[in-house]
Design a protein around this motif. Sequence first.
Motif, PDB file in Angstrom:
ATOM      1  N   UNK A   1      -1.862 -20.094 -29.072  1.00 34.27           N
ATOM      2  CA  UNK A   1      -2.463 -18.935 -28.389  1.00 34.27           C
ATOM      3  C   UNK A   1      -2.120 -18.986 -26.897  1.00 34.27           C
ATOM      4  N   UNK A   2      -0.848 -18.859 -26.562  1.00 39.58           N
ATOM      5  CA  UNK A   2      -0.415 -19.063 -25.167  1.00 39.58           C
ATOM      6  C   UNK A   2      -1.041 -18.071 -24.204  1.00 39.58           C
ATOM      7  N   UNK A   3      -1.350 -16.886 -24.707  1.00 34.18           N
ATOM      8  CA  UNK A   3      -1.928 -15.883 -23.820  1.00 34.18           C
ATOM      9  C   UNK A   3      -3.305 -16.307 -23.319  1.00 34.18           C
ATOM     10  N   UNK A   4      -3.958 -17.205 -24.056  1.00 35.09           N
ATOM     11  CA  UNK A   4      -5.305 -17.648 -23.676  1.00 35.09           C
ATOM     12  C   UNK A   4      -5.289 -18.833 -22.728  1.00 35.09           C
ATOM     13  N   UNK A   5      -4.115 -19.275 -22.334  1.00 35.13           N
ATOM     14  CA  UNK A   5      -4.012 -20.353 -21.355  1.00 35.13           C
ATOM     15  C   UNK A   5      -4.134 -19.775 -19.950  1.00 35.13           C
ATOM     16  N   UNK A   6      -4.629 -20.590 -19.020  1.00 33.28           N
ATOM     17  CA  UNK A   6      -4.759 -20.084 -17.646  1.00 33.28           C
ATOM     18  C   UNK A   6      -3.410 -20.031 -16.932  1.00 33.28           C
TER      19      UNK A   6
ATOM     20  N   UNK B   1       4.495 -15.334 -23.991  1.00 32.78           N
ATOM     21  CA  UNK B   1       3.243 -14.645 -24.355  1.00 32.78           C
ATOM     22  C   UNK B   1       2.212 -14.653 -23.236  1.00 32.78           C
ATOM     23  N   UNK B   2       2.257 -15.699 -22.417  1.00 28.82           N
ATOM     24  CA  UNK B   2       1.277 -15.772 -21.336  1.00 28.82           C
ATOM     25  C   UNK B   2       1.455 -14.635 -20.335  1.00 28.82           C
TER      26      UNK B   2
ATOM     27  N   UNK C   1      -4.739 -10.475 -30.883  1.00 26.20           N
ATOM     28  CA  UNK C   1      -6.157 -10.545 -31.252  1.00 26.20           C
ATOM     29  C   UNK C   1      -6.995  -9.610 -30.385  1.00 26.20           C
ATOM     30  N   UNK C   2      -6.614  -9.501 -29.117  1.00 25.25           N
ATOM     31  CA  UNK C   2      -7.269  -8.523 -28.240  1.00 25.25           C
ATOM     32  C   UNK C   2      -6.919  -7.100 -28.643  1.00 25.25           C
TER      33      UNK C   2
ATOM     34  N   UNK D   1      -6.093  -5.859 -31.535  1.00 23.96           N
ATOM     35  CA  UNK D   1      -6.786  -5.373 -32.729  1.00 23.96           C
ATOM     36  C   UNK D   1      -8.291  -5.277 -32.489  1.00 23.96           C
ATOM     37  N   UNK D   2      -8.804  -6.056 -31.535  1.00 22.82           N
ATOM     38  CA  UNK D   2     -10.201  -5.882 -31.142  1.00 22.82           C
ATOM     39  C   UNK D   2     -10.430  -4.467 -30.612  1.00 22.82           C
ATOM     40  N   UNK D   3      -9.489  -3.991 -29.789  1.00 19.56           N
ATOM     41  CA  UNK D   3      -9.601  -2.630 -29.252  1.00 19.56           C
ATOM     42  C   UNK D   3      -9.364  -1.582 -30.348  1.00 19.56           C
TER      43      UNK D   3
ATOM     44  N   UNK E   1      -8.984 -11.243 -21.927  1.00 18.73           N
ATOM     45  CA  UNK E   1      -8.851 -12.702 -21.856  1.00 18.73           C
ATOM     46  C   UNK E   1      -8.377 -13.138 -20.482  1.00 18.73           C
TER      47      UNK E   1
ATOM     48  N   UNK F   1     -11.020 -11.315 -34.151  1.00 21.40           N
ATOM     49  CA  UNK F   1     -10.391 -10.649 -33.018  1.00 21.40           C
ATOM     50  C   UNK F   1     -11.398 -10.610 -31.892  1.00 21.40           C
ATOM     51  N   UNK F   2     -10.950 -10.133 -30.779  1.00 19.57           N
ATOM     52  CA  UNK F   2     -11.847  -9.992 -29.655  1.00 19.57           C
ATOM     53  C   UNK F   2     -11.419  -8.768 -28.877  1.00 19.57           C
ATOM     54  N   UNK F   3     -12.367  -8.035 -28.368  1.00 18.67           N
ATOM     55  CA  UNK F   3     -11.961  -6.943 -27.492  1.00 18.67           C
ATOM     56  C   UNK F   3     -12.230  -7.325 -26.042  1.00 18.67           C
ATOM     57  N   UNK F   4     -12.654  -8.581 -25.850  1.00 19.64           N
ATOM     58  CA  UNK F   4     -12.848  -9.063 -24.479  1.00 19.64           C
ATOM     59  C   UNK F   4     -11.497  -9.214 -23.800  1.00 19.64           C
TER      60      UNK F   4
END
Lengths: 320, 320
Positions: free
Chosen positions: B106-111, A107-108, A115-116, A118-120, B320, B315-318
């Motif tokens: 939330x692996x996508x949110x890891x750096x 996923x990384x 979540x992004x 659906x935000x869009x 990440x 959700x977020x449209x930011x």
Amino acid sequence: MFFEGSEKKLEVVVTLGKGLESLRSLGDEYWSEIVAASQAKILSKMSSASCDAYLLSESSLFVWDDHFTMITCGQTTLVPVVKLFLQSVPLDRVESLIFERKNEYFPHRQTTDFYEDIGHLRQLMPGKAYRFGRAEDHHLFLFHLDRPYSPPKEDVTLEILMYDLQAESARVFSSGQHDSTKICELTSVDKIFSGFQIDDYVFEPCGYSLNALNNEKYYTIHVTPQEASSYVSFETNYDVCQELPQTIQRVIEVFRPGSFDVALFHPERSLPIQVPGFELRSQTSQELKCGYGVTFTHYESPHRPVEGAYEIKEWTSARL
Amino acid sequence: MFFEGSEKKLEVVVTLGKGLESLRSLGDEYWSEIVAASQAKILSKMSSASCDAYLLSESSLFVWDDHFTMITCGQTTLVPVVKLFLQSVPLDRVESLIFERKNEYFPHRQTTDFYEDIGHLRQLMPGKAYRFGRAEDHHLFLFHLDRPYSPPKEDVTLEILMYDLQAESARVFSSGQHDSTKICELTSVDKIFSGFQIDDYVFEPCGYSLNALNNEKYYTIHVTPQEASSYVSFETNYDVCQELPQTIQRVIEVFRPGSFDVALFHPERSLPIQVPGFELRSQTSQELKCGYGVTFTHYESPHRPVEGAYEIKEWTSARL
């Protein structure tokens, strides 16, 4: 080698008329642009009287007169597809829009997470979002346009998402070993249902895609045989509700996964599903406001002995 | 609200002498910088004769004379910690280094992901990397310095990683409801083993951390009660091998997870573990070249009825 087989999917139904006679008549160039917006490209096309089936560099696109289904894997993204499509077909012509996303192996390495996404999408339309299955387990994310819709009675979709393929099954789909003819001969993937025309593609260095078409009905198969992230998806709109266990069994026997998920979209009800030889580990059912009942079920093979750890021999120091 | 409870962990053993008399004597300022390199910070400190235990904004750090264990969650990253530490203690003084990373919500949110992490670590030292558990299921990544090491006989570590907490258990750890005293009274988290001194912290708007110390022995608990990603980790170096099932049972009963993983590091052998009331879903055992036998086991509650889908309201449209 890293490859993300897990897919995103977009299904859109439109109202025809007012200058839009058929989505198919928008033409190959239009659909090429749509596909390019996802970062994939069209490899080939096959048509029936009712449907154009495109094989993509990452999965498949099916276009009928009043709806289309786009399935993409890898690092593709479908939110830009929605945006581009709505530039030519405005939202008030859209009867139903469903966006799905399966949990991923890597996923990384995706450009967004759900979540992004659906935000869009929420900036474009009202919608509801769900997770089928537990967050820390196999799961399917789903977003739908929040607008009442009555799917036709025969509008059933079956998705079988398979993991942890037996090495022997995976090997058949590794290029360099077999061409398309040999793969079909060994696995009968071209004969899951009878009477379908086939368009398939063997990828380098490995991987396999197949589109099958019989008038308005399709089935499609995408195989990622890599050991570290083996995955196969099977999907069809063929109404298999009368023989659901047999159909699932037939597909499972070709690929011999260690575990798999079944997602069933049914216009009237969600069905309980039992699969002989596998343990049903969890089941999530939800009636959606957009007219479908969805059942998501996770199965595991009961025969899973103590294993040694998997030694990871691939890495990257590149910033992803 | 998104919060990643799943943790990374770094365990380093050094040879003392040649000007390095004790890791503890490097001082609070040194360890503050080490912690800052992970993007966390120190909240408090508690000491015993053998160990300094730091509570962190994201989990915990334990420092003994010749080794340290750092556990961090959220979006922290431990590779910069390794780099910084090696600037003061060169690699030839390192006897053992183990880096772990649990699969994330939330692996996508890891750096970074683990494959990137080990890409960087391999530039610093020879190492081996493993995945315990299947890629598409609960799993634990592990990297170790490829150097022979003989852990002391009593060097046992038990990690219990719990998911899908019952709402009632989660509520206790949501701030605004209870302070530290009340949490301990309701859950007895301060009495998992007897004779330990406690340092704990109730986070706003929710979450709970606890360090417990008894001379050279510790246990530590970190609770992420958020419904969408509930998670609790329990870890100890207390030698529980004689009463392993009872210990696991006691911890499980406090948090009542729907599923959990057990990782056991043992210098001599990997132990099979059965936990009453739960189904053992998979077990991975590996003898590591750095001297430990590691067993990773995934358990699920057998009582999991058909559920409705989880409606996602965040959700977020930011980007990440």
